[in-house]
Design an enzyme around this catalytic site. Structure first.
Site, PDB file in Angstrom:
ATOM      1  N   GLY A  48      -2.080   4.770  -3.881  1.00 52.71           N
ATOM      2  CA  GLY A  48      -2.727   3.507  -4.224  1.00 52.71           C
ATOM      3  C   GLY A  48      -1.996   2.281  -3.734  1.00 52.71           C
ATOM      4  O   GLY A  48      -1.364   2.306  -2.662  1.00 52.71           O
ATOM      5  N   GLY A  98      -4.918   1.154   6.161  1.00 49.46           N
ATOM      6  CA  GLY A  98      -4.298  -0.134   5.813  1.00 49.46           C
ATOM      7  C   GLY A  98      -5.159  -1.303   6.289  1.00 49.46           C
ATOM      8  O   GLY A  98      -5.305  -2.310   5.585  1.00 49.46           O
ATOM      9  N   ASP A  99      -5.743  -1.165   7.458  1.00 52.62           N
ATOM     10  CA  ASP A  99      -6.597  -2.243   7.993  1.00 52.62           C
ATOM     11  C   ASP A  99      -7.843  -2.401   7.119  1.00 52.62           C
ATOM     12  O   ASP A  99      -8.302  -3.514   6.868  1.00 52.62           O
ATOM     13  CB  ASP A  99      -7.021  -1.926   9.432  1.00 52.62           C
ATOM     14  CG  ASP A  99      -5.828  -1.591  10.310  1.00 52.62           C
ATOM     15  OD1 ASP A  99      -4.727  -2.086  10.019  1.00 52.62           O
ATOM     16  OD2 ASP A  99      -6.005  -0.820  11.276  1.00 52.62           O
ATOM     17  N   SER A 130       0.861  -1.190   0.000  1.00 47.51           N
ATOM     18  CA  SER A 130       0.000   0.000   0.000  1.00 47.51           C
ATOM     19  C   SER A 130       0.893   1.235   0.000  1.00 47.51           C
ATOM     20  O   SER A 130       1.947   1.248   0.636  1.00 47.51           O
ATOM     21  CB  SER A 130      -0.954  -0.021   1.192  1.00 47.51           C
ATOM     22  OG  SER A 130      -0.239   0.074   2.395  1.00 47.51           O
ATOM     23  N   MET A 131       0.452   2.243  -0.741  1.00 47.94           N
ATOM     24  CA  MET A 131       1.292   3.434  -0.949  1.00 47.94           C
ATOM     25  C   MET A 131       0.505   4.711  -0.656  1.00 47.94           C
ATOM     26  O   MET A 131       0.615   5.700  -1.372  1.00 47.94           O
ATOM     27  CB  MET A 131       1.802   3.443  -2.396  1.00 47.94           C
ATOM     28  CG  MET A 131       2.530   2.160  -2.797  1.00 47.94           C
ATOM     29  SD  MET A 131       3.061   2.105  -4.527  1.00 47.94           S
ATOM     30  CE  MET A 131       1.513   2.088  -5.403  1.00 47.94           C
ATOM     31  N   GLY A 132      -0.315   4.668   0.397  1.00 50.61           N
ATOM     32  CA  GLY A 132      -1.095   5.838   0.781  1.00 50.61           C
ATOM     33  C   GLY A 132      -1.969   6.330  -0.360  1.00 50.61           C
ATOM     34  O   GLY A 132      -2.568   5.521  -1.085  1.00 50.61           O
ATOM     35  N   ALA A 133      -2.019   7.647  -0.542  1.00 50.84           N
ATOM     36  CA  ALA A 133      -2.878   8.230  -1.577  1.00 50.84           C
ATOM     37  C   ALA A 133      -2.470   7.780  -2.983  1.00 50.84           C
ATOM     38  O   ALA A 133      -3.253   7.904  -3.931  1.00 50.84           O
ATOM     39  CB  ALA A 133      -2.823   9.747  -1.479  1.00 50.84           C
TER      40      ALA A 133
HETATM   41  N1  LIG Z   1      -5.451  10.243   0.903  1.00 50.30           N
HETATM   42  C1  LIG Z   1      -5.937   9.091   0.414  1.00 50.30           C
HETATM   43  N2  LIG Z   1      -6.853   9.115  -0.587  1.00 50.30           N
HETATM   44  C2  LIG Z   1      -7.372   7.978  -1.094  1.00 50.30           C
HETATM   45  N3  LIG Z   1      -7.031   6.743  -0.661  1.00 50.30           N
HETATM   46  C3  LIG Z   1      -6.119   6.640   0.308  1.00 50.30           C
HETATM   47  C4  LIG Z   1      -5.519   7.809   0.913  1.00 50.30           C
HETATM   48  N4  LIG Z   1      -4.646   7.382   1.872  1.00 50.30           N
HETATM   49  C5  LIG Z   1      -4.718   6.032   1.875  1.00 50.30           C
HETATM   50  N5  LIG Z   1      -5.575   5.576   0.936  1.00 50.30           N
HETATM   51  C6  LIG Z   1      -5.927   4.171   0.628  1.00 50.30           C
HETATM   52  O1  LIG Z   1      -5.620   3.378   1.758  1.00 50.30           O
HETATM   53  C7  LIG Z   1      -4.660   2.365   1.417  1.00 50.30           C
HETATM   54  C8  LIG Z   1      -3.773   2.101   2.596  1.00 50.30           C
HETATM   55  O2  LIG Z   1      -3.076   3.285   2.972  1.00 50.30           O
HETATM   56  P1  LIG Z   1      -1.597   3.274   3.579  1.00 50.30           P
HETATM   57  O3  LIG Z   1      -0.627   2.832   2.555  1.00 50.30           O
HETATM   58  O4  LIG Z   1      -1.413   4.626   4.179  1.00 50.30           O
HETATM   59  O5  LIG Z   1      -1.725   2.119   4.641  1.00 50.30           O
HETATM   60  P2  LIG Z   1      -1.008   1.919   6.049  1.00 50.30           P
HETATM   61  O6  LIG Z   1       0.195   2.763   6.127  1.00 50.30           O
HETATM   62  O7  LIG Z   1      -0.879   0.474   6.241  1.00 50.30           O
HETATM   63  O8  LIG Z   1      -2.169   2.486   6.974  1.00 50.30           O
HETATM   64  P3  LIG Z   1      -2.337   2.441   8.567  1.00 50.30           P
HETATM   65  O9  LIG Z   1      -1.149   1.746   9.152  1.00 50.30           O
HETATM   66  O10 LIG Z   1      -2.447   3.899   8.947  1.00 50.30           O
HETATM   67  O11 LIG Z   1      -3.625   1.719   8.749  1.00 50.30           O
HETATM   68  C9  LIG Z   1      -3.940   2.921   0.193  1.00 50.30           C
HETATM   69  O12 LIG Z   1      -3.355   1.888  -0.586  1.00 50.30           O
HETATM   70  C10 LIG Z   1      -5.094   3.617  -0.526  1.00 50.30           C
HETATM   71  O13 LIG Z   1      -5.879   2.682  -1.244  1.00 50.30           O
HETATM   72  O1  LIG Z   2       1.431  -0.856  17.218  1.00 49.30           O
HETATM   73  P1  LIG Z   2       0.748  -1.438  16.000  1.00 49.30           P
HETATM   74  O2  LIG Z   2       0.003  -2.705  16.354  1.00 49.30           O
HETATM   75  O3  LIG Z   2       1.627  -1.572  14.821  1.00 49.30           O
HETATM   76  O4  LIG Z   2      -0.347  -0.369  15.534  1.00 49.30           O
HETATM   77  C1  LIG Z   2      -1.429  -0.074  16.369  1.00 49.30           C
HETATM   78  C2  LIG Z   2      -2.338   0.882  15.631  1.00 49.30           C
HETATM   79  O5  LIG Z   2      -1.663   2.091  15.279  1.00 49.30           O
HETATM   80  O6  LIG Z   2      -2.789   0.275  14.438  1.00 49.30           O
HETATM   81  C3  LIG Z   2      -4.119   0.677  14.142  1.00 49.30           C
HETATM   82  C4  LIG Z   2      -4.177   1.391  12.831  1.00 49.30           C
HETATM   83  O7  LIG Z   2      -3.701   0.609  11.800  1.00 49.30           O
HETATM   84  C5  LIG Z   2      -4.579   1.502  15.315  1.00 49.30           C
HETATM   85  O8  LIG Z   2      -5.899   1.186  15.655  1.00 49.30           O
HETATM   86  C6  LIG Z   2      -3.606   1.186  16.427  1.00 49.30           C
HETATM   87  O9  LIG Z   2      -3.431   2.202  17.374  1.00 49.30           O
END
Ligand SMILES: Nc1ncnc2c1ncn2[C@@H]1O[C@H](COP(=O)(O)OP(=O)(O)OP(=O)(O)O)[C@@H](O)[C@H]1O
Ligand SMILES: O=P(O)(O)OC[C@@]1(O)O[C@H](CO)[C@@H](O)[C@@H]1O
Length: 313
Positions: free
Chosen positions: A227, A254-255, A222-225
């Site tokens: 995709g 991400g979840d 996953s790459m945030g916004a």
């Molecule tokens: N600003 C955004 N606009 C649209 N979609 C987004 C945006 N940010 C995240 N996403 C969607 O969410 C998915 C997961 O985001 P991200 O890569 O930030 O995951 P993550 O870092 O594992 O998240 P987290 O640990 O905060 O749950 C992205 O692949 C994308 O599909």
């Molecule tokens: O310390 P971890 O387990 O890596 O992350 C915990 C956490 O940041 O992950 C969720 C968002 O993805 C939050 O609900 C929670 O606080």
């Protein structure tokens, strides 16, 4: 329908708030958005439950402040397999600034004793066999080493369970050696795993290929916004969601994506449909303070604007 469980070894309450800009070393007044029972696996389960996929939840919870978790499980009909341990579940603080990303203050949380771990491994190996997909999400609590984690994951794999792994740092590195069926590191976690910066899409794909070569059937980055990418034996596909203009909190994006992927598998969607759906669920997540899909129809306009491109295959 395939049976799904999620495991959260280091659960958390998320205290979510918003302010214009954090002034370090100053008093900051924060608009409170909520205090939610959370942790990665619980977030995945909440989203799946909203999408009508039955889920069981397990891991550890501190017995001193377990109330809101039990309320959530009851309210959502989540099958509660959590082991209660001495002490409190941690509270993590998540602050969204108007012109910046979320700042996460993640605390360490409860301490797991050898006895706790012995009981957990025996119980979870028994109940996980009843499930087809087990999503193991988040960090390790104090007392659980990367080696202990790897050995437990290997036993899950040997028991025939399809393991979805979403973790970071040492837990991710160790977990990757235990034959997970699907992993979903984000861009930064992939950089940490490969040991250098990945500044172009090609760099990311090359590193993800290295990860896939460890014997992992499905690698989703996953790459945030920007995709996400999915590497499998069928090739490489890229999903680009419509950019969310009004980001409330990216916590749990991400979840939500992991939940969307599992939804696609249990409903036998194609790879393209699955990644598009997971992208829509995760893009929707950033527009709200908590994870979940209150109304499925809200996903439709987002889904209609997700772009899927085949890069290889
Ligand atoms: N600003 C955004 N606009 C649209 N979609 C987004 C945006 N940010 C995240 N996403 C969607 O969410 C998915 C997961 O985001 P991200 O890569 O930030 O995951 P993550 O870092 O594992 O998240 P987290 O640990 O905060 O749950 C992205 O692949 C994308 O599909
Ligand atoms: O310390 P971890 O387990 O890596 O992350 C915990 C956490 O940041 O992950 C969720 C968002 O993805 C939050 O609900 C929670 O606080």
């Amino acid at each position: 329908m395939a049976k799904v469980a999620t495991i959260t070894l280091n659960a958390a309450y998320d205290l979510v708030g918003r302010l214009k800009r954090i002034e370090l070393g100053e008093v900051n007044t924060v608009e409170t958005l909520g205090l939610f029972p959370a942790g990665k696996g619980i977030n995945v389960a909440k989203v799946l439950n909203d999408l009508d996929v039955e889920v069981a939840v397990g891991g550890f919870l501190g017995e001193d402040n377990v109330g809101d978790f039990e309320h959530l499980f009851q309210q959502q009909g989540l099958q509660d397999k959590f082991q209660r341990v001495a002490g409190k579940t941690r509270i993590n603080v998540k602050i969204t600034e108007t012109d910046a990303d979320v700042t996460d203050l993640n605390f360490l949380g409860y301490q797991i004793s050898e006895q706790d771990w012995r009981k957990f491994t025996a119980d979870s190996l028994a109940y996980c066999k009843e499930f087809d997909i087990v999503a193991v999400c988040g960090s390790l609590p104090r007392g659980v080493t990367a080696d202990m984690f790897q050995s437990w994951l290997s036993q899950l794999h040997q028991a025939g369970v399809k393991v979805v792994l979403d973790s970071s740092n040492a837990a991710l590195t160790a977990g990757l050696k235990a034959n997970p069926w699907l992993v979903k590191p984000n861009h930064r976690e992939l950089e940490a795993w490969v040991g250098h910066e990945l500044s172009t899409l090609k760099d990311i794909i090359d590193a993800a290929k290295q990860l896939k070569a460890q014997g992992i059937a499905n690698v989703i980055i996953s790459m945030g916004a920007n995709g996400s990418l999915w590497l499998s034996d069928n090739g490489v596909i890229l999903a680009q969601p419509p950019k969310c203009e009004n980001v409330v909190s990216t916590v749990g994006a991400g979840d939500s994506m992991v939940a969307g992927l599992i939804y696609g598998f249990v409903n036998n969607l194609s790879q393209q449909e699955t990644l598009a759906f997971a992208s829509a669920v995760s893009a929707f997540a950033v527009s709200q303070s908590n994870v979940g899909v209150s109304d499925r129809k809200l996903l439709d306009p987002i889904l209609a604007n997700v772009k899927i491109t085949t890069i290889e295959g």
